[in-house]
Every structure is written in C-alpha cells, then in structure tokens.
Design a protein around this motif. Sequence first.
Motif, mmCIF file in Angstrom:
data_model
loop_
_atom_site.group_PDB
_atom_site.id
_atom_site.type_symbol
_atom_site.label_atom_id
_atom_site.label_comp_id
_atom_site.label_asym_id
_atom_site.label_seq_id
_atom_site.Cartn_x
_atom_site.Cartn_y
_atom_site.Cartn_z
ATOM 1 N N ILE A 180 0.863 -1.173 0.000
ATOM 2 C CA ILE A 180 0.000 0.000 0.000
ATOM 3 C C ILE A 180 0.910 1.237 0.000
ATOM 4 O O ILE A 180 1.892 1.299 0.745
ATOM 5 N N SER A 181 0.592 2.190 -0.871
ATOM 6 C CA SER A 181 1.431 3.395 -0.996
ATOM 7 C C SER A 181 0.717 4.595 -0.412
ATOM 8 O O SER A 181 -0.512 4.673 -0.428
ATOM 9 N N TYR A 182 1.493 5.497 0.103
ATOM 10 C CA TYR A 182 0.962 6.750 0.650
ATOM 11 C C TYR A 182 2.071 7.781 0.527
ATOM 12 O O TYR A 182 3.222 7.429 0.210
ATOM 13 N N PRO A 183 1.745 9.078 0.731
ATOM 14 C CA PRO A 183 2.792 10.083 0.545
ATOM 15 C C PRO A 183 4.018 9.742 1.391
ATOM 16 O O PRO A 183 3.897 9.491 2.587
ATOM 17 N N GLY A 184 5.138 9.661 0.750
ATOM 18 C CA GLY A 184 6.391 9.452 1.474
ATOM 19 C C GLY A 184 6.719 8.005 1.749
ATOM 20 O O GLY A 184 7.707 7.723 2.436
ATOM 21 N N GLY A 185 5.934 7.054 1.256
ATOM 22 C CA GLY A 185 6.316 5.675 1.511
ATOM 23 C C GLY A 185 5.320 4.638 1.045
ATOM 24 O O GLY A 185 4.333 4.943 0.376
ATOM 25 N N SER A 186 5.633 3.404 1.437
ATOM 26 C CA SER A 186 4.737 2.287 1.139
ATOM 27 C C SER A 186 5.018 1.198 2.163
ATOM 28 O O SER A 186 6.073 1.199 2.795
ATOM 29 N N GLU A 187 4.047 0.298 2.344
ATOM 30 C CA GLU A 187 4.297 -0.814 3.256
ATOM 31 C C GLU A 187 3.467 -2.018 2.843
ATOM 32 O O GLU A 187 2.437 -1.877 2.168
ATOM 33 N N GLU A 188 3.939 -3.200 3.244
ATOM 34 C CA GLU A 188 3.194 -4.427 2.952
ATOM 35 C C GLU A 188 2.167 -4.626 4.042
ATOM 36 O O GLU A 188 2.506 -4.600 5.230
ATOM 37 N N VAL A 189 0.921 -4.835 3.639
ATOM 38 C CA VAL A 189 -0.138 -5.026 4.632
ATOM 39 C C VAL A 189 -1.070 -6.152 4.195
ATOM 40 O O VAL A 189 -1.087 -6.537 3.027
ATOM 41 N N ASP A 190 -1.860 -6.624 5.156
ATOM 42 C CA ASP A 190 -2.980 -7.496 4.825
ATOM 43 C C ASP A 190 -4.206 -6.607 4.822
ATOM 44 O O ASP A 190 -4.651 -6.129 5.873
ATOM 45 N N SER A 191 -4.733 -6.371 3.629
ATOM 46 C CA SER A 191 -5.911 -5.510 3.503
ATOM 47 C C SER A 191 -7.177 -6.321 3.678
ATOM 48 O O SER A 191 -7.239 -7.487 3.305
ATOM 49 N N ILE A 192 -8.173 -5.632 4.193
ATOM 50 C CA ILE A 192 -9.492 -6.250 4.365
ATOM 51 C C ILE A 192 -10.393 -5.721 3.252
ATOM 52 O O ILE A 192 -10.436 -4.510 3.023
ATOM 53 N N LEU A 193 -11.082 -6.621 2.587
ATOM 54 C CA LEU A 193 -12.107 -6.199 1.625
ATOM 55 C C LEU A 193 -13.389 -6.943 1.967
ATOM 56 O O LEU A 193 -13.437 -8.174 1.913
ATOM 57 N N ILE A 194 -14.410 -6.163 2.338
ATOM 58 C CA ILE A 194 -15.718 -6.771 2.603
ATOM 59 C C ILE A 194 -16.735 -6.110 1.694
ATOM 60 O O ILE A 194 -16.775 -4.874 1.575
ATOM 61 N N ARG A 195 -17.490 -6.957 1.025
ATOM 62 C CA ARG A 195 -18.565 -6.439 0.178
ATOM 63 C C ARG A 195 -19.868 -7.041 0.683
ATOM 64 O O ARG A 195 -19.949 -8.253 0.906
ATOM 65 N N ALA A 196 -20.858 -6.183 0.903
ATOM 66 C CA ALA A 196 -22.138 -6.662 1.436
ATOM 67 C C ALA A 196 -23.276 -5.938 0.721
ATOM 68 O O ALA A 196 -23.055 -4.913 0.074
ATOM 69 N N THR A 197 -24.483 -6.485 0.843
ATOM 70 C CA THR A 197 -25.638 -5.808 0.217
ATOM 71 C C THR A 197 -26.776 -5.709 1.221
ATOM 72 O O THR A 197 -26.862 -6.492 2.170
ATOM 73 N N ARG A 198 -27.642 -4.725 0.944
ATOM 74 C CA ARG A 198 -28.875 -4.649 1.737
ATOM 75 C C ARG A 198 -29.933 -5.456 1.001
ATOM 76 O O ARG A 198 -30.195 -5.209 -0.169
ATOM 77 N N ILE A 199 -30.501 -6.454 1.690
ATOM 78 C CA ILE A 199 -31.480 -7.327 1.010
ATOM 79 C C ILE A 199 -32.904 -6.853 1.310
ATOM 80 O O ILE A 199 -33.114 -6.046 2.206
#
Length: 199
Positions: A180-199
């Motif tokens: 993951i990159s950001y101003p002035g650097g980057s780092e290795e991360v475990d990102s969370i991705l959650i996708r949900a819907t309203r039923i």
Amino acid sequence: MHDTTMKQFWNEEFKRNKDPWTEPDEVLVKEVEGIKPGTVIDIGSGEGANAVYLARKGWQVTAFDYAAEGIKTVEKMAASKNVELKTIVGDILDYQFKESYDLVLVAHLHLGPDERPLMLANTAKALAPGGTLIFIGVEPYEGMDASYKDQFAPTDEIAGIIGKIAGIKIEKAETIHRVISYPGGSEEVDSILIRATRI
Ligand SMILES: C[S@@+](CC[C@H](N)C(=O)[O-])C[C@H]1O[C@@H](n2cnc3c(N)ncnc32)[C@H](O)[C@@H]1O
C-alpha cells in the motif's frame, strides 16, 4: 464516545498538508469496475482521493467526514478535477442519514472496539435496498504501534459485525496481501475487503 482528540488530530493534519494524496485505493478501483455508477457516500472520506475518483467515473458522490478541514480539501480537489460532489461534515457515530445510497464506501476508517459496531451499524443505515457496502481496511499486524493497534481488527471480526446487522448480507470477505502506498512511503499489509448488500 466522541473522540475530540482524534477529530482535532485529523483537522490539524488536513490543514497542514498542502499536498494531498490523489490516488484512489486500488482495491476500490477493482471492486467498483463492474458496478453501474449511481449514488455513493464515502464515509470518512479524508482528503477525497476515492471520492473524486468515483465522481470522475460518473458516480453522484457525497463525501462524509467529521473533519471539516478534510472536507475543504475534498472540495478543492473536486474543483481542480472539474467534478461536482456533495459534502457532509458529520460524525458517523451519531449522524442521522436523510438519504440512502446505492453504494456506501468505508475505506480506512478504523475505530476502537467500543465504537466499531456502532460505526458499522450506522454506516449500513445509509444503504439503499439492493445497495452495496464496500469496507476496505487493514488487519492489525505484529509490531503495529500499541497506542492504536486496538483500532484495527481482522477481516473475520469486521465481517462478523457486518454480517449480524439486520438486512445486510455479506457477499465477500477477503484478506488481500498487498503493498500500500501513501505520501512518502509504502508498506506491505494485509488488507481487508468486505462487500455486502442490503437485502
Ligand atoms: C485514515 S483516514 C482515511 C481517509 C480515506 N477514506 C482513505 O481511505 O484514504 C480516516 C478518516 O476518517 C475520518 N473519521 C474518523 N472518525 C470519524 C467519525 N467518527 N466520523 C466521521 N469521520 C471520521 C477522519 O477524519 C479521516 O478523514
């Protein structure tokens, strides 16, 4: 419950920073590729890179943040890219939504264990029937600064909270190892991705 110290921190940070990050989150970019643009609210929009990206892709965007200085930056960034969007200065822990949205985005808004369920429950209230919720975050990792580590929770825990909200169905809960990159650097991360819907 309302942490004025953190709000002050973000306001000072956004006021000080004259060079805001303009790149959208690559996980978000990939995730919205297949979704037809409609209305979207970006909760905890920060300086607005994701909000402005979505506006440029044809979404009707509302940027929502409790830091008024961040919202000012979002407005400036939108104007500089010739896109329009709405903004709301509000606290997700007590805001009463007057509208609902086809897409609700929460990216890198990490709150402690006492506030997390309320934050996610209020977030879900902004979701229109059939709408999509996308949560992007970072898992806690060994060596993370102890002063804020408890604001981070693993994918399963976040998915567990979202999955218990009435009327919400989890479609996807993934952990993505990435740089993951950001101003002035980057780092290795475990990102969370959650996708949900309203039923
Ligand atoms: C780490 S930044 C993430 C910004 C952006 N979403 C991104 O992915 O780059 C967290 C943002 O959440 C906002 N925030 C934190 N607590 C909030 C709350 N209770 N209500 C609304 N915004 C909040 C902060 O002001 C800050 O802009």
